[in-house]
Scaffold this motif. Structure first.
Motif, PDB file in Angstrom:
ATOM      1  N   ASP A 156       0.837  -1.049   0.012  1.00  0.00           N
ATOM      2  CA  ASP A 156      -0.149  -0.090  -0.030  1.00  0.00           C
ATOM      3  C   ASP A 156       0.917   1.187   0.099  1.00  0.00           C
ATOM      4  O   ASP A 156       2.148   1.231   0.425  1.00  0.00           O
ATOM      5  N   ILE A 157       0.433   2.323  -0.202  1.00  0.00           N
ATOM      6  CA  ILE A 157       1.135   3.687  -0.352  1.00  0.00           C
ATOM      7  C   ILE A 157       2.103   3.794   1.057  1.00  0.00           C
ATOM      8  O   ILE A 157       3.115   4.227   1.004  1.00  0.00           O
ATOM      9  N   ASP A 158       1.398   3.309   2.243  1.00  0.00           N
ATOM     10  CA  ASP A 158       2.101   3.757   3.599  1.00  0.00           C
ATOM     11  C   ASP A 158       2.709   2.445   3.819  1.00  0.00           C
ATOM     12  O   ASP A 158       3.029   2.206   5.122  1.00  0.00           O
ATOM     13  N   ASP A 159       2.527   1.233   3.120  1.00  0.00           N
ATOM     14  CA  ASP A 159       3.349  -0.040   3.607  1.00  0.00           C
ATOM     15  C   ASP A 159       4.279  -0.529   2.631  1.00  0.00           C
ATOM     16  O   ASP A 159       3.694  -1.291   1.731  1.00  0.00           O
ATOM     17  N   VAL A 160       5.347  -0.132   2.628  1.00  0.00           N
ATOM     18  CA  VAL A 160       6.357  -0.532   1.884  1.00  0.00           C
ATOM     19  C   VAL A 160       7.674  -1.099   2.375  1.00  0.00           C
ATOM     20  O   VAL A 160       8.163  -0.309   3.357  1.00  0.00           O
ATOM     21  N   ILE A 161       8.385  -2.086   2.054  1.00  0.00           N
ATOM     22  CA  ILE A 161       9.503  -2.510   2.648  1.00  0.00           C
ATOM     23  C   ILE A 161      10.548  -2.757   1.475  1.00  0.00           C
ATOM     24  O   ILE A 161      10.325  -3.245   0.498  1.00  0.00           O
ATOM     25  N   SER A 162      11.652  -2.035   1.781  1.00  0.00           N
ATOM     26  CA  SER A 162      12.805  -2.114   0.607  1.00  0.00           C
ATOM     27  C   SER A 162      13.897  -2.910   1.740  1.00  0.00           C
ATOM     28  O   SER A 162      14.187  -2.773   2.644  1.00  0.00           O
ATOM     29  N   GLY A 194       8.674   1.586   5.567  1.00  0.00           N
ATOM     30  CA  GLY A 194       7.886   2.893   5.684  1.00  0.00           C
ATOM     31  C   GLY A 194       6.789   3.074   4.658  1.00  0.00           C
ATOM     32  O   GLY A 194       6.368   2.320   3.946  1.00  0.00           O
ATOM     33  N   ASP A 195       6.617   4.349   4.339  1.00  0.00           N
ATOM     34  CA  ASP A 195       5.642   4.777   3.302  1.00  0.00           C
ATOM     35  C   ASP A 195       6.365   4.600   2.002  1.00  0.00           C
ATOM     36  O   ASP A 195       7.552   4.553   1.802  1.00  0.00           O
TER      37      ASP A 195
END
Length: 159
Positions: A59-65, A88-89
């Motif tokens: 989601d736009i606020d649920d990103v993991i790199s 984070g986002d």
């Protein structure tokens, strides 16, 4: 995409779209789970040989790199070990990944740690998956861009 793992009803913010485009232009292979028109999540990967840089957008606020050792990756959707992680986002996570130094850079992360469960994508969420590899030119873009900073760092004359 939303918290219920359904396609988002509102498009990504313009700056996030721009960052996703920048990641694609930087040579990442994109995997659209549930197809590219209404993905339920997007997974991007860039293979260095010894490491794989990747991100998972839920989601736009649920990103993991993350950066994971290539030798530890049996399945890109189930990375078990990582050397770097940012969650984070979308804007902050993708920017952090774009700014991550070349794996051979002296400041590049190398300490291994267990990958969190958030980096895993359950099999039920993967299918169907549409894979978009980068163009041949884009596939070299990240290597060239980060390789130049590596070269600049190693050619400095000590004082």
């Amino acid at each position: 995409m939303n918290a219920n793992h359904q396609p988002a009803t509102t498009p990504f913010a313009t700056e996030v779209d721009a960052l996703l485009t920048a990641v694609a232009r930087d040579g990442f292979t994109l995997r659209y789970c549930n197809g590219p028109r209404q993905p339920t999540l997007i997974v991007g990967t860039y293979h260095w040989g010894t490491f794989v840089d990747l991100f998972v957008i839920r989601d736009i606020d649920d990103v993991i790199s993350a950066r994971v050792p290539a030798t530890e990756v049996r399945d890109i959707f189930e990375a078990e070990v990582m050397v770097w992680l940012y969650a984070g986002d979308a804007e902050k996570s993708l920017r952090a990944l774009l700014d991550l130094p070349h794996p051979d850079h002296p400041e590049a992360p190398t300490s291994r740690a267990p990958a969190p469960a958030a980096l895993h994508v359950p099999a039920a969420r993967q299918s169907p998956v549409t894979i978009r590899p980068p163009s041949e030119l884009a596939a070299r873009a990240r290597q060239i861009r980060l390789g130049a900073s590596l070269l600049a760092n190693t050619t400095k004359i000590p004082k």
